[in-house]
Write an enzyme that holds these catalytic residues in place. Structure first.
Site, PDB file in Angstrom:
ATOM      1  N   HIS A   1      15.635  28.764  46.176  1.00 22.78           N
ATOM      2  CA  HIS A   1      15.952  28.132  44.886  1.00 22.78           C
ATOM      3  C   HIS A   1      15.033  26.928  44.611  1.00 22.78           C
ATOM      4  CE1 HIS A   1      19.367  27.800  41.717  1.00 22.78           C
ATOM      5  NE2 HIS A   1      18.227  27.341  41.227  1.00 22.78           N
TER       6      HIS A   1
ATOM      7  N   GLU B   1      24.680  32.143  46.966  1.00 23.97           N
ATOM      8  CA  GLU B   1      23.904  31.044  47.562  1.00 23.97           C
ATOM      9  C   GLU B   1      24.788  30.095  48.358  1.00 23.97           C
ATOM     10  OE1 GLU B   1      20.751  30.718  43.970  1.00 23.97           O
ATOM     11  OE2 GLU B   1      21.146  28.836  45.002  1.00 23.97           O
TER      12      GLU B   1
ATOM     13  N   ARG C   1      19.805  32.947  37.709  1.00 24.61           N
ATOM     14  CA  ARG C   1      20.969  32.738  38.567  1.00 24.61           C
ATOM     15  C   ARG C   1      21.215  34.045  39.315  1.00 24.61           C
ATOM     16  NH1 ARG C   1      20.207  28.142  38.140  1.00 24.61           N
ATOM     17  NH2 ARG C   1      21.576  26.490  37.372  1.00 24.61           N
TER      18      ARG C   1
END
Ligand code: DGY
Length: 318
Positions: free
Chosen positions: A284, A266, A237
Site C-alpha cells: 500500500h 490488509e 482498495r
C-alpha cells in the site's frame, strides 16, 4: 491559551508533527503502531479533532464515546473506513485528502504496470542470487507496453492522472465510469461500457472508491471477460477486487498477471497470492512519497483549523 486537543492515531512525517504544537495540544505521543481499541476510544473521547488513517475503523460504536469531537480528518483520499453518516448524526465533520496524492498514486500505478509486464521484480531477484548466466535472446521475455490499450475503471482524479501518463507510451485509453471526461489536447479517451473495457484492455487499472456498489466489482465473471494476455492493476482498495477469484484466474491463465498495492484483508496477503510468480505485490505505497505524505498531513491540519474556527472544511466529504 487553551489549545484544542488533537488526537493522531499514527505517527506522521516530521514537518507535520512539528506544525502541531503551535496550534494544538497533542494527546499522547503518536506511534507508528496501530492504536489498540482502548487507545482509540480514549483518543476519540478526549479530542476536539482527530487525524486517523485508512486502517483505523471509525464506526458508530467508537463515535458514541466522543464528547467534544468536531472533526475527523482522514489521512487518505478514500474514507471507506469511516461511518460518515454516524459522524454526521453527531455533528462531526469528516474530511479527506484529495488532489495532493493524485500524482504519486498515478506514478505508483505505472510502477506496477511496468514491473509486472517487464518482470522487473523477478529480474532483480535473479541478479541478486548471483546465478544470472548473462544475456540470452529468449531470457525473461515480458509483454510489450508501448502501444497497448490501457483501460481505466473509475476515471476520477487518479484514473485521469494514470491515463495522462499513457500518452508517453503511445497507448490508447478506454474507460468505464459514469462521468463523461474531457480528454487532454491531442488525445482521445474513449468511454466504453464496463464489459467492453474488460474485453479490450491490455492493461486494466482500478480507480474507484470502495463503496457497497464497488465491492467485488471485479470478480470471476469480469476476470473471465479479460484477455488472457492482459494485466490487472489495483491501487484503489483491495475489496474492489475479489482476491480469491483473482488467484484462480492467475493460476488458470485467464489473465497474464497482476500488480497490486492493496488487498482485500490488509495487511494480510494470502499465501496463495504470495506464491504466484505473475504478480507484483506492494505494501500500500500509493501515496508514499515524503512530499505527498507531508502535503496530506497539512491538508488534514488545514481542514481541522477551518472546522475549529467555526467554518466549513475545504475537504469535507459528502
Ligand atoms: C488513500 O489516500 O486513499 C490512499 O490509499 C493512501 O495511500
Amino acid at each position: 491559551m487553551n489549545r484544542p486537543a488533537l488526537y493522531i492515531t499514527r505517527l506522521l512525517p516530521p514537518p507535520v508533527i512539528e506544525a502541531i504544537p503551535r496550534h494544538y495540544r497533542l494527546l499522547t505521543g503518536p506511534s507508528d503502531e496501530p492504536p489498540t481499541a482502548t487507545e482509540l476510544r480514549q483518543g476519540f473521547r478526549e479530542a476536539d479533532a482527530v487525524i486517523c488513517t485508512l486502517s483505523d475503523r471509525i464506526d458508530a460504536s467508537l463515535l458514541s464515546h466522543t464528547t467534544r469531537l468536531k472533526i475527523i480528518a482522514n489521512y487518505a483520499v478514500g474514507y471507506n473506513n469511516i461511518d460518515v453518516a454516524a459522524a454526521a448524526q453527531r455533528g462531526i465533520a469528516v474530511t479527506n485528502t484529495p488532489d495532493v496524492l493524485t500524482e504519486a498514486t498515478a506514478d505508483l500505478t505505472w510502477a506496477l504496470l511496468l514491473s509486472v509486464s517487464r518482470r522487473v521484480v523477478e529480474g532483480d531477484a535473479w541478479v541478486r542470487t548471483a546465478t544470472w548466466p548473462g544475456w540470452r535472446p529468449t531470457q525473461m521475455l515480458g509483454a510489450e507496453v508501448s502501444g497497448k490499450t490501457l483501460g481505466i475503471i473509475g476515471m476520477g482524479r487518479i484514473g485521469q492522472a494514470v491515463a495522462r501518463r499513457a500518452v508517453g507510451f503511445g497507448m490508447p485509453v478506454i474507460y468505464a465510469g459514469r462521468r463523461s471526461i474531457v480528454s487532454p489536447p491531442g488525445v482521445t479517451w474513449v468511454s466504453r461500457s464496463l464489459p467492453e473495457v474488460l474485453a479490450e484492455s491490455d492493461f486494466l487499472s482500478l480507480h474507484v472508491p470502495l463503496t457497497q456498489a464497488t465491492q467485488h466489482l471485479i470478480g470471476p465473471q469480469e476476470l473471465a471477460t479479460m484477455k488472457p494476455t492482459a494485466f490487472l492493476l489495483n491501487t484503489s482498495r483491495g475489496p474492489v477486487l475479489d482476491e480469491a477469484a483473482l488467484v484462480s484466474a492467475l493460476e488458470a491463465g485467464t489473465i497474464a498477471g497482476a500488480g497490486l498495492d492493496v488487498y482485500e484483508h490488509e495487511p494480510v496477503v494470502t499465501a496463495a497470492l504470495r506464491g504466484l510468480p505473475n504478480v507484483v505485490l506492494l505494501p500500500h505505497l500509493g501515496s508514499a512519497t515524503l512530499e505527498t505524505r507531508v502535503r496530506m498531513g497539512l491538508v488534514c491540519l488545514n481542514n481541522i483549523a477551518a472546522v475549529l474556527e467555526g467554518g466549513t472544511a475545504p475537504n469535507q466529504v459528502r
